[in-house]
Every structure is written in structure tokens, then in C-alpha cells.
Motif scaffolding. Structure first.
Motif, PDB file in Angstrom:
ATOM      1  N   PHE A   1       3.376   6.484   0.233  1.00  0.00           N
ATOM      2  CA  PHE A   1       2.880   5.238   0.829  1.00  0.00           C
ATOM      3  C   PHE A   1       4.035   4.359   1.306  1.00  0.00           C
ATOM      4  O   PHE A   1       3.920   3.683   2.329  1.00  0.00           O
ATOM      5  CB  PHE A   1       1.988   4.488  -0.163  1.00  0.00           C
ATOM      6  CG  PHE A   1       0.581   5.010  -0.201  1.00  0.00           C
ATOM      7  CD1 PHE A   1      -0.333   4.647   0.776  1.00  0.00           C
ATOM      8  CD2 PHE A   1       0.163   5.879  -1.194  1.00  0.00           C
ATOM      9  CE1 PHE A   1      -1.623   5.127   0.772  1.00  0.00           C
ATOM     10  CE2 PHE A   1      -1.132   6.374  -1.220  1.00  0.00           C
ATOM     11  CZ  PHE A   1      -2.032   6.002  -0.236  1.00  0.00           C
ATOM     12  N   GLU A   2       5.145   4.388   0.571  1.00  0.00           N
ATOM     13  CA  GLU A   2       6.308   3.615   1.009  1.00  0.00           C
ATOM     14  C   GLU A   2       6.951   4.203   2.260  1.00  0.00           C
ATOM     15  O   GLU A   2       7.620   3.485   3.007  1.00  0.00           O
ATOM     16  CB  GLU A   2       7.331   3.536  -0.123  1.00  0.00           C
ATOM     17  CG  GLU A   2       6.879   2.673  -1.291  1.00  0.00           C
ATOM     18  CD  GLU A   2       7.898   2.639  -2.418  1.00  0.00           C
ATOM     19  OE1 GLU A   2       8.842   3.470  -2.387  1.00  0.00           O
ATOM     20  OE2 GLU A   2       7.745   1.797  -3.337  1.00  0.00           O
ATOM     21  N   SER A   3       6.726   5.520   2.503  1.00  0.00           N
ATOM     22  CA  SER A   3       7.340   6.173   3.654  1.00  0.00           C
ATOM     23  C   SER A   3       6.432   6.198   4.879  1.00  0.00           C
ATOM     24  O   SER A   3       6.820   6.737   5.921  1.00  0.00           O
ATOM     25  CB  SER A   3       7.735   7.614   3.292  1.00  0.00           C
ATOM     26  OG  SER A   3       6.595   8.442   3.146  1.00  0.00           O
ATOM     27  N   LEU A   4       5.227   5.639   4.792  1.00  0.00           N
ATOM     28  CA  LEU A   4       4.330   5.623   5.943  1.00  0.00           C
ATOM     29  C   LEU A   4       5.004   4.903   7.114  1.00  0.00           C
ATOM     30  O   LEU A   4       5.515   3.792   6.977  1.00  0.00           O
ATOM     31  CB  LEU A   4       3.014   4.938   5.594  1.00  0.00           C
ATOM     32  CG  LEU A   4       2.049   5.720   4.704  1.00  0.00           C
ATOM     33  CD1 LEU A   4       0.822   4.881   4.363  1.00  0.00           C
ATOM     34  CD2 LEU A   4       1.624   7.031   5.364  1.00  0.00           C
ATOM     35  N   GLY A   5       5.010   5.582   8.254  1.00  0.00           N
ATOM     36  CA  GLY A   5       5.676   5.023   9.425  1.00  0.00           C
ATOM     37  C   GLY A   5       7.133   5.419   9.520  1.00  0.00           C
ATOM     38  O   GLY A   5       7.776   5.137  10.541  1.00  0.00           O
TER      39      GLY A   5
ATOM     40  N   ILE B   1      -1.835   9.614   6.323  1.00  0.00           N
ATOM     41  CA  ILE B   1      -2.503  10.533   5.413  1.00  0.00           C
ATOM     42  C   ILE B   1      -3.982  10.179   5.423  1.00  0.00           C
ATOM     43  O   ILE B   1      -4.381   9.135   5.972  1.00  0.00           O
ATOM     44  CB  ILE B   1      -1.950  10.450   3.970  1.00  0.00           C
ATOM     45  CG1 ILE B   1      -2.181   9.050   3.382  1.00  0.00           C
ATOM     46  CG2 ILE B   1      -0.476  10.814   3.937  1.00  0.00           C
ATOM     47  CD1 ILE B   1      -1.780   8.939   1.915  1.00  0.00           C
ATOM     48  N   THR B   2      -4.785  11.013   4.821  1.00  0.00           N
ATOM     49  CA  THR B   2      -6.202  10.696   4.681  1.00  0.00           C
ATOM     50  C   THR B   2      -6.451  10.107   3.301  1.00  0.00           C
ATOM     51  O   THR B   2      -5.713  10.383   2.353  1.00  0.00           O
ATOM     52  CB  THR B   2      -7.074  11.946   4.872  1.00  0.00           C
ATOM     53  OG1 THR B   2      -6.730  12.934   3.894  1.00  0.00           O
ATOM     54  CG2 THR B   2      -6.885  12.533   6.267  1.00  0.00           C
ATOM     55  N   GLY B   3      -7.498   9.295   3.192  1.00  0.00           N
ATOM     56  CA  GLY B   3      -7.800   8.699   1.902  1.00  0.00           C
ATOM     57  C   GLY B   3      -8.891   7.656   1.992  1.00  0.00           C
ATOM     58  O   GLY B   3      -9.551   7.491   3.020  1.00  0.00           O
TER      59      GLY B   3
ATOM     60  N   GLY C   1      -5.777   0.912   7.038  1.00  0.00           N
ATOM     61  CA  GLY C   1      -6.640   2.082   7.105  1.00  0.00           C
ATOM     62  C   GLY C   1      -7.759   1.920   8.112  1.00  0.00           C
ATOM     63  O   GLY C   1      -8.163   0.798   8.442  1.00  0.00           O
ATOM     64  N   THR C   2      -8.243   3.050   8.601  1.00  0.00           N
ATOM     65  CA  THR C   2      -9.383   3.088   9.510  1.00  0.00           C
ATOM     66  C   THR C   2     -10.433   4.042   8.951  1.00  0.00           C
ATOM     67  O   THR C   2     -10.183   5.253   8.868  1.00  0.00           O
ATOM     68  CB  THR C   2      -8.955   3.561  10.916  1.00  0.00           C
ATOM     69  OG1 THR C   2      -8.072   2.603  11.490  1.00  0.00           O
ATOM     70  CG2 THR C   2     -10.178   3.727  11.818  1.00  0.00           C
TER      71      THR C   2
ATOM     72  N   TYR D   1     -14.058   6.879   3.877  1.00  0.00           N
ATOM     73  CA  TYR D   1     -12.951   7.838   3.916  1.00  0.00           C
ATOM     74  C   TYR D   1     -12.402   7.900   5.333  1.00  0.00           C
ATOM     75  O   TYR D   1     -13.150   7.934   6.303  1.00  0.00           O
ATOM     76  CB  TYR D   1     -13.445   9.212   3.483  1.00  0.00           C
ATOM     77  CG  TYR D   1     -12.368  10.226   3.230  1.00  0.00           C
ATOM     78  CD1 TYR D   1     -11.666  10.240   2.029  1.00  0.00           C
ATOM     79  CD2 TYR D   1     -12.043  11.183   4.195  1.00  0.00           C
ATOM     80  CE1 TYR D   1     -10.685  11.173   1.785  1.00  0.00           C
ATOM     81  CE2 TYR D   1     -11.057  12.124   3.962  1.00  0.00           C
ATOM     82  CZ  TYR D   1     -10.379  12.109   2.749  1.00  0.00           C
ATOM     83  OH  TYR D   1      -9.392  13.040   2.517  1.00  0.00           O
ATOM     84  N   GLY D   2     -11.080   7.894   5.431  1.00  0.00           N
ATOM     85  CA  GLY D   2     -10.508   7.895   6.773  1.00  0.00           C
ATOM     86  C   GLY D   2      -9.002   8.056   6.780  1.00  0.00           C
ATOM     87  O   GLY D   2      -8.445   8.819   5.989  1.00  0.00           O
ATOM     88  N   LEU D   3      -8.333   7.306   7.635  1.00  0.00           N
ATOM     89  CA  LEU D   3      -6.903   7.441   7.879  1.00  0.00           C
ATOM     90  C   LEU D   3      -6.149   6.260   7.290  1.00  0.00           C
ATOM     91  O   LEU D   3      -6.545   5.107   7.474  1.00  0.00           O
ATOM     92  CB  LEU D   3      -6.644   7.520   9.387  1.00  0.00           C
ATOM     93  CG  LEU D   3      -7.461   8.559  10.159  1.00  0.00           C
ATOM     94  CD1 LEU D   3      -7.165   8.466  11.652  1.00  0.00           C
ATOM     95  CD2 LEU D   3      -7.181   9.962   9.640  1.00  0.00           C
ATOM     96  N   LEU D   4      -5.060   6.536   6.602  1.00  0.00           N
ATOM     97  CA  LEU D   4      -4.201   5.516   6.018  1.00  0.00           C
ATOM     98  C   LEU D   4      -2.840   5.572   6.688  1.00  0.00           C
ATOM     99  O   LEU D   4      -2.278   6.653   6.892  1.00  0.00           O
ATOM    100  CB  LEU D   4      -4.047   5.736   4.504  1.00  0.00           C
ATOM    101  CG  LEU D   4      -5.333   5.887   3.690  1.00  0.00           C
ATOM    102  CD1 LEU D   4      -5.002   6.105   2.222  1.00  0.00           C
ATOM    103  CD2 LEU D   4      -6.233   4.672   3.864  1.00  0.00           C
ATOM    104  N   TYR D   5      -2.290   4.411   7.017  1.00  0.00           N
ATOM    105  CA  TYR D   5      -1.033   4.354   7.764  1.00  0.00           C
ATOM    106  C   TYR D   5      -0.354   3.016   7.498  1.00  0.00           C
ATOM    107  O   TYR D   5      -0.882   2.159   6.770  1.00  0.00           O
ATOM    108  CB  TYR D   5      -1.306   4.533   9.271  1.00  0.00           C
ATOM    109  CG  TYR D   5      -2.477   3.735   9.772  1.00  0.00           C
ATOM    110  CD1 TYR D   5      -2.337   2.406  10.192  1.00  0.00           C
ATOM    111  CD2 TYR D   5      -3.753   4.298   9.781  1.00  0.00           C
ATOM    112  CE1 TYR D   5      -3.426   1.673  10.620  1.00  0.00           C
ATOM    113  CE2 TYR D   5      -4.852   3.568  10.207  1.00  0.00           C
ATOM    114  CZ  TYR D   5      -4.680   2.258  10.624  1.00  0.00           C
ATOM    115  OH  TYR D   5      -5.760   1.525  11.037  1.00  0.00           O
ATOM    116  N   SER D   6       0.813   2.840   8.071  1.00  0.00           N
ATOM    117  CA  SER D   6       1.599   1.634   7.840  1.00  0.00           C
ATOM    118  C   SER D   6       0.865   0.388   8.338  1.00  0.00           C
ATOM    119  O   SER D   6       0.096   0.438   9.300  1.00  0.00           O
ATOM    120  CB  SER D   6       2.949   1.757   8.555  1.00  0.00           C
ATOM    121  OG  SER D   6       3.632   0.525   8.567  1.00  0.00           O
ATOM    122  N   ARG D   7       1.137  -0.736   7.669  1.00  0.00           N
ATOM    123  CA  ARG D   7       0.564  -2.007   8.120  1.00  0.00           C
ATOM    124  C   ARG D   7       1.112  -2.427   9.477  1.00  0.00           C
ATOM    125  O   ARG D   7       0.538  -3.299  10.139  1.00  0.00           O
ATOM    126  CB  ARG D   7       0.844  -3.091   7.078  1.00  0.00           C
ATOM    127  CG  ARG D   7       0.011  -2.949   5.806  1.00  0.00           C
ATOM    128  CD  ARG D   7       0.409  -3.970   4.766  1.00  0.00           C
ATOM    129  NE  ARG D   7      -0.521  -3.991   3.625  1.00  0.00           N
ATOM    130  CZ  ARG D   7      -0.330  -4.709   2.522  1.00  0.00           C
ATOM    131  NH1 ARG D   7       0.763  -5.465   2.401  1.00  0.00           N
ATOM    132  NH2 ARG D   7      -1.221  -4.662   1.541  1.00  0.00           N
TER     133      ARG D   7
END
Length: 294
Positions: A139-143, A149-151, A165-166, A273-279
Motif C-alpha cells: 500500500f505504501e508503494s502504490l503509484g 491492486i484489487t480489494g 479506490g473505485t 470490491y474493486g480497484l485500489l490505488y494511490s490517493r
């Protein structure tokens, strides 16, 4: 030079407290674990464990290697990820983090959907270990090293993981049991069957739906035995299988464990449930999200 595979087995054995438990967690035989520990002790020229009938106890040398070894394994994993992604980070490469519990199927399904609009897009799979420490790193490395990732995309979980997330779909919350459990052949089960069970449930404050389930179960069945855990991983899956307990979960989380079976529940709890990414999503993430919403 220390063999990293042996080092990983050593750290898992120390965490589990016995070679048998480590073998269960790693899906290898106890004898294979012992052989790797023996080989590591030969490589290092020192005794790493005191082996007693009560389990394993680290020696002074073992404690030293345990501390340094965790740093070394973490560095090696990140080095591999950086090397793999160094030449791949472009506007047309989406780096997707995956683990035994965190799949990439949703992303590849979406990729097929948007392919006509973005045929140059490629998906690069970045595997990671499904441990609490590694997931924090992810999670700290997103972006940075991983794009998404999915979640689970509920607000409590996004705040807990400090990401954006979306949601793409709603997935049902059900239960998982071992093949020895009386409920294993049930086509559907009502919440009343949980009254006399040991029920493993995600600890409070991490996911909205799980918190609602906890409140409702404890209100309706005050005698229920709820066991808290902090992370969906092999450790809790193995405990549920060993103790013949019930795990409240979704199909996405238990697919990695071959000895647990999903049983549908007769209730209406679902999670987004969907996509998780950097803020602060990159342009390619914004483009990907825009296309999947069309």
C-alpha cells in the motif's frame, strides 16, 4: 552466502514456533523444513534454534539472524520488484500487485473490456507475499512500484489502508469451513447456525460490513463466540481449518486455501470490491478508470 529460501523458512519457523506449524503455513513437509534449517545452520556455522519438546526457541545467534534476515528478505523482494519494473514503467504498462489472496482476474477482465479503446495497454503482474508486513509495504508503494491492486473499497477500509479506490462490483459475504465441518455440504446456511460456533471475524474498525455483521450477530446471539483477527492470510485460514471453526469471508479471500470450502449465507451482507490505488493517481490510472466507467 546465505540461501534466501532457507532464510525465509528459518523466519517462518521462528514466527510459528515449530517446524510442523511452519510446514503447514508453507505447504511443504516438516522434514523439508528441518532439512532447510539444518542447511542454514551449516551455512552460518552456528546453532539457530534450541529444539525442545515445547517447541523452538531462538539462540542468541538465531535472534541476530532473525532481525537481520527480515531486513534482508524485505530488501531482496523490493530489489526484485524494482528491477522488474524499472524498464516497464510507461504510460502503456499497468503494474498490478497480486498475492495468493489478492488476484488480478478483475483487472484482466476490465482490460479486455477497454482493449478496443486502448490496445497499447499491457498488464504487468507484480507478485507479493501475503503477510501483514508485506501488504503494508504494498500500500505504501502504490503509484511507485505497483500501480494498483484489487480489494475492498468501503470508506473505512480505504481510510485504514490510506489509499483511494473505485468499486466495480458488490460481492457477497459468506462463510468458509473445513471439509470436516458439519456445514460443508450445506447449499445455504442461515445466521442461526453460527450461534454455537467459534466464528473468526475481522477485528473492528477495518471494514464497514464486517463491523455491521459483528454488531448484528452479538445483538441477536449474545452467546456467540467471536474470535478476532487482523488480516486475511494463511495463518487465520490454517487456524480455522485446524480448529474446525467458521470464517466469515468472501470467495476472493479463501480461494488460496485448498482445505476450506465456501458456504453461502442466507443474509444480505455484501462488500464493494474493486480497484485500489494511490490517493494521487497517475495519468494512466486516471485514464484506465475513465475507460472502465464508460
Amino acid at each position: 552466502m546465505i540461501n534466501l529460501r532457507y532464510l525465509e523458512t528459518f523466519i517462518r519457523s521462528a514466527d510459528c514456533g515449530s517446524f510442523r506449524k511452519a510446514s503447514d503455513a508453507m505447504f511443504i513437509t516438516p522434514s523439508a523444513v528441518i532439512k532447510q534449517i539444518d542447511a542454514l545452520e551449516e551455512e552460518t556455522g552456528t546453532i539457530l534454534f534450541e529444539r525442545t519438546y515445547r517447541g523452538l526457541k531462538l539462540t542468541a545467534s538465531g535472534r541476530s539472524l532473525y532481525t537481520d534476515g527480515k531486513v534482508l528478505l524485505d530488501y531482496a523482494e523490493h530489489a526484485e520488484q524494482r528491477a522488474r519494473s524499472a524498464g516497464e514503467d510507461s504510460d502503456d504498462v499497468l503494474r498490478v500487485g497480486t498475492s495468493p489472496v489478492t488476484g488480478a482476474e478483475l483487472v484482466t477482465d476490465l482490460w479486455q473490456k477497454i482493449y478496443p479503446s486502448w490496445p497499447e495497454l499491457k498488464i504487468q503482474i507484480i507478485p507479493f507475499q501475503n503477510t501483514p508486513e508485506k501488504v503494508i509495504d504494498v500500500f505504501e508503494s502504490l503509484g511507485k512500484e505497483i500501480d494498483l491492486i484489487t480489494g475492498i473499497c468501503d470508506e473505512t477500509h480505504l481510510a485504514y489502508r490510506k489509499c483511494a479506490g473505485t468499486p466495480v462490483e458488490q460481492v457477497s459475504v459468506d462463510i468458509a469451513v473445513s471439509f470436516r465441518h458439519p456445514l460443508v455440504n450445506a447449499e445455504i446456511a442461515g445466521p442461526g447456525v453460527l450461534r454455537d460456533e467459534k466464528v473468526y471475524l475481522l477485528s473492528e474498525g477495518k471494514m464497514d460490513t464486517m463491523d455491521r455483521i459483528r454488531h448484528d450477530l452479538m445483538h441477536t446471539y449474545p452467546e456467540i463466540q467471536i474470535m478476532d483477527f487482523d488480516f486475511f492470510g494463511m495463518d487465520v485460514f490454517n487456524r480455522c481449518e485446524k480448529e474446525n471453526a467458521v470464517l466469515i469471508t468472501t470467495a476472493h479471500w479463501i480461494k488460496a486455501h485448498p482445505m476450506l470450502r465456501l458456504v453461502k449465507m442466507d443474509w444480505d451482507y455484501t462488500v464493494p470490491y474493486g480497484l485500489l490505488y494511490s490517493r494521487t493517481p497517475s495519468p494512466k490510472i486516471r485514464r484506465f478508470l475513465s475507460l472502465i466507467k464508460e
